[in-house]
Design a protein around this motif. Structure first.
Motif, PDB file in Angstrom:
ATOM      1  N   UNK A  27       0.864  -1.223  -0.014  1.00  0.00           N
ATOM      2  CA  UNK A  27      -0.156   0.009  -0.026  1.00  0.00           C
ATOM      3  C   UNK A  27       0.988   1.257   0.076  1.00  0.00           C
ATOM      4  N   UNK A  28       0.800   2.276  -1.040  1.00  0.00           N
ATOM      5  CA  UNK A  28       1.707   3.312  -1.093  1.00  0.00           C
ATOM      6  C   UNK A  28       0.472   4.575  -0.546  1.00  0.00           C
ATOM      7  N   UNK A  29       1.076   5.475   0.540  1.00  0.00           N
ATOM      8  CA  UNK A  29       0.240   6.208   1.074  1.00  0.00           C
ATOM      9  C   UNK A  29      -0.661   7.126   0.207  1.00  0.00           C
ATOM     10  N   UNK A  30       0.217   7.935  -0.656  1.00  0.00           N
ATOM     11  CA  UNK A  30      -0.734   8.572  -1.669  1.00  0.00           C
ATOM     12  C   UNK A  30       0.262   8.835  -2.833  1.00  0.00           C
ATOM     13  N   UNK A  31      -0.403   9.822  -3.589  1.00  0.00           N
ATOM     14  CA  UNK A  31       0.065   9.836  -5.120  1.00  0.00           C
ATOM     15  C   UNK A  31       1.714   9.505  -5.413  1.00  0.00           C
ATOM     16  N   UNK A  32       2.759  10.327  -4.717  1.00  0.00           N
ATOM     17  CA  UNK A  32       3.948  10.256  -5.020  1.00  0.00           C
ATOM     18  C   UNK A  32       4.563   8.842  -4.651  1.00  0.00           C
ATOM     19  N   UNK A  33       4.054   8.575  -3.554  1.00  0.00           N
ATOM     20  CA  UNK A  33       4.486   7.247  -3.256  1.00  0.00           C
ATOM     21  C   UNK A  33       4.225   5.822  -3.798  1.00  0.00           C
ATOM     22  N   UNK A  34       3.012   6.187  -4.475  1.00  0.00           N
ATOM     23  CA  UNK A  34       2.493   5.331  -5.298  1.00  0.00           C
ATOM     24  C   UNK A  34       3.357   5.249  -6.666  1.00  0.00           C
ATOM     25  N   UNK A  35       3.681   6.204  -7.274  1.00  0.00           N
ATOM     26  CA  UNK A  35       4.307   6.413  -8.619  1.00  0.00           C
ATOM     27  C   UNK A  35       5.795   5.806  -8.368  1.00  0.00           C
ATOM     28  N   UNK A  36       6.394   6.163  -7.155  1.00  0.00           N
ATOM     29  CA  UNK A  36       7.901   5.533  -6.773  1.00  0.00           C
ATOM     30  C   UNK A  36       7.720   4.094  -6.573  1.00  0.00           C
ATOM     31  N   UNK A  45       5.095  -7.053  -7.459  1.00  0.00           N
ATOM     32  CA  UNK A  45       4.545  -6.802  -6.273  1.00  0.00           C
ATOM     33  C   UNK A  45       3.122  -6.174  -6.769  1.00  0.00           C
ATOM     34  N   UNK A  46       2.305  -6.230  -5.859  1.00  0.00           N
ATOM     35  CA  UNK A  46       0.888  -5.731  -6.021  1.00  0.00           C
ATOM     36  C   UNK A  46       0.734  -4.442  -5.260  1.00  0.00           C
ATOM     37  N   UNK A  47       0.888  -3.293  -6.129  1.00  0.00           N
ATOM     38  CA  UNK A  47       0.905  -1.882  -5.500  1.00  0.00           C
ATOM     39  C   UNK A  47      -0.303  -1.187  -5.475  1.00  0.00           C
ATOM     40  N   UNK A  48      -0.756  -0.790  -4.415  1.00  0.00           N
ATOM     41  CA  UNK A  48      -2.324   0.114  -4.651  1.00  0.00           C
ATOM     42  C   UNK A  48      -1.955   1.383  -3.796  1.00  0.00           C
ATOM     43  N   UNK A  49      -2.791   2.341  -4.158  1.00  0.00           N
ATOM     44  CA  UNK A  49      -2.560   3.633  -3.454  1.00  0.00           C
ATOM     45  C   UNK A  49      -3.599   3.638  -2.335  1.00  0.00           C
ATOM     46  N   UNK A  50      -3.261   4.130  -1.112  1.00  0.00           N
ATOM     47  CA  UNK A  50      -4.149   3.835   0.035  1.00  0.00           C
ATOM     48  C   UNK A  50      -5.133   4.894  -0.062  1.00  0.00           C
ATOM     49  N   UNK A  51      -4.864   5.983  -0.105  1.00  0.00           N
ATOM     50  CA  UNK A  51      -5.906   6.856   0.025  1.00  0.00           C
ATOM     51  C   UNK A  51      -6.738   7.243  -1.225  1.00  0.00           C
ATOM     52  N   UNK A  52      -7.744   7.532  -1.278  1.00  0.00           N
ATOM     53  CA  UNK A  52      -8.733   7.824  -2.353  1.00  0.00           C
ATOM     54  C   UNK A  52      -7.931   8.979  -2.947  1.00  0.00           C
ATOM     55  N   UNK A 283      -3.657   7.277  -9.424  1.00  0.00           N
ATOM     56  CA  UNK A 283      -2.280   6.850  -9.579  1.00  0.00           C
ATOM     57  C   UNK A 283      -1.858   6.302 -10.810  1.00  0.00           C
ATOM     58  N   UNK A 284      -0.501   6.640 -10.986  1.00  0.00           N
ATOM     59  CA  UNK A 284       0.179   6.005 -12.156  1.00  0.00           C
ATOM     60  C   UNK A 284       1.738   5.912 -12.273  1.00  0.00           C
ATOM     61  N   UNK A 285       2.355   5.052 -12.584  1.00  0.00           N
ATOM     62  CA  UNK A 285       3.714   4.751 -12.341  1.00  0.00           C
ATOM     63  C   UNK A 285       4.707   6.168 -12.818  1.00  0.00           C
ATOM     64  N   UNK A 286       4.049   6.564 -13.792  1.00  0.00           N
ATOM     65  CA  UNK A 286       4.841   7.854 -14.427  1.00  0.00           C
ATOM     66  C   UNK A 286       4.266   9.119 -13.959  1.00  0.00           C
ATOM     67  N   UNK A 287       3.253   9.286 -12.975  1.00  0.00           N
ATOM     68  CA  UNK A 287       2.750  10.456 -12.465  1.00  0.00           C
ATOM     69  C   UNK A 287       3.819  11.405 -11.895  1.00  0.00           C
ATOM     70  N   UNK A 288       4.683  10.907 -11.246  1.00  0.00           N
ATOM     71  CA  UNK A 288       5.544  11.862 -10.596  1.00  0.00           C
ATOM     72  C   UNK A 288       6.241  12.598 -11.704  1.00  0.00           C
TER      73      UNK A 288
END
Ligand SMILES: [Zn+2]
Length: 305
Positions: A27-36, A45-52, A283-288
């Protein structure tokens, strides 16, 4: 197709989802953590963004379903530095379990929160209380492309420990991603280095790390936290600073209605631009990388001689 092949195919189809479930659950807390995290983990791994994606990470209000989400995860990637103040309460509800919380900001020296527009003793006292509430360190480390690299290294280390069998692949993904972040840093340096008069006024106090990194003159912000209005004396001081430094553009941010900001703009003759704090969004891998480049373009446009 023989009967045996048919059975084998069925077996493979059934085995597929079971294999997927064995992936590390992140679980990645919010957007930049998800992208990284997504850029390092890829499909391993199964990566999901935690907050809406429309929720504010500064004051997230968790839902009962979040307890279940956390209980099913192996890793929680937090930005740390005081953003996820809601996490402790949530973890108590979850009761620990197998979850490991990763502080992506470990080892990063934090800057103090801005104080420059707080004048008078009454305001100073209130400020003390406010800091007690929110911590006195600025959490927006992710908006500096160099500190982002440190965060990616911390995330890589955590994935490597949690899922050693994929360590080499994580390292390869991280190296490729870090090269893009280094290029982002080089482009910020080159593009802003040739500009003079880099006066930065933003909506909330999100860009001090970016300003420090590239030598911007950070004059201040309208609200230290979203949806928290400044006091009249602070607003007056800010308007004076904008006039005095001949700031041509002040920056609103994605997702917030900048009514106060347009008031300041109207009273000073400054135009209104937009900078993205990367706190909300899909969330997107390249969002950052994509959104930090948009920010660079906005800064260049605002500061063009
Ligand atoms: Zn913020």
């Amino acid at each position: 197709m023989t009967r045996l092949t048919g059975i084998l195919l069925w077996w493979l189809l059934l085995a597929g989802p079971a294999g997927a479930a064995a992936k590390l659950q992140v679980l990645a807390s919010f957007l930049p953590m998800y992208a990284h995290a997504k850029s390092v983990a890829g499909e391993l791994a199964e990566v999901r963004m935690f907050i809406d994606q429309e929720a504010d990470p500064h004051d997230y209000e968790f839902k009962p379903s979040d307890v279940k989400k956390l209980a099913a995860a192996d890793l929680f990637i937090a930005n740390g530095a005081g953003v996820e103040e809601w996490l402790d309460d949530l973890l108590k509800k979850t009761g620990g379990g197998k979850l490991t919380v990763v502080d992506a900001s470990a080892g990063i020296a934090l800057l103090d929160n801005a104080r420059e527009f707080f004048t008078g003793s009454a305001a100073a006292e209130e400020e003390e209380e406010h800091e007690h509430e929110h911590g006195d360190k600025n959490p927006h480390v992710w908006l500096d492309p160099v500190l982002a690299q440190r965060q990616v290294e911390n995330i890589l280390a955590a994935l490597t420990v949690a899922d050693a069998k994929n360590a080499a692949a994580y390292k390869q993904n991280a190296d490729a991603y870090l090269a893009k972040l280094r290029q982002l840093d080089a482009d910020y340096r080159a593009a802003t280095g040739r500009l003079a008069n880099k006066n930065l006024v933003t909506f909330h106090d999100a860009f001090p790390y970016l300003a420090k990194r590239y030598g911007f003159n950070y004059l201040g912000c309208i609200a230290r936290f979203p949806e928290q209005d400044p006091k009249p004396a602070e607003l007056k001081a800010l308007i004076q600073a904008v006039k005095q430094h001949q700031v041509r553009v002040i920056f609103a941010e994605n997702g917030y209605s900048p009514k106060l900001l347009t008031t300041v703009a109207r009273q000073t003759g400054a135009a209104v631009g937009t900078l993205d704090t990367l706190e909300i969004g899909a969330p997107a891998a390249d969002a950052y990388l994509v959104r930090m480049r948009k920010n660079l373009a906005a800064l260049e446009k605002a500061w063009q001689p």
